[in-house]
Write an enzyme that holds these catalytic residues in place. Structure first.
Site: not given
Length: 64
Positions: A2-3
């Site tokens: 996840p970013i």
């Protein structure tokens, strides 16, 4: 991995930005069941001269 991208207006303290990074990491980790080591949080601070609301920069709105 996840970013999370966060854009905020410039002017918050380093401690406040660190707190946001830590808390966002915690929430993403819990909600997505993802290890914290895999989470990236990018905070971009934008000057008020580059942030527009209703066609006017915040810098200009503040100077009225």
């Amino acid at each position: 991995m996840p970013i999370v991208n966060i854009q905020i207006m410039q002017g918050r303290s380093i401690d406040k930005v660190k707190s946001v990074v830590a808390r966002v990491t915690d929430v993403i980790s819990e909600e997505l069941n993802s290890p914290k080591e895999n989470i990236r949080v990018l905070v971009t601070e934008v000057p008020n001269t580059h942030w527009g609301i209703a066609g006017v920069t915040v810098a200009d709105r503040d100077n009225k």
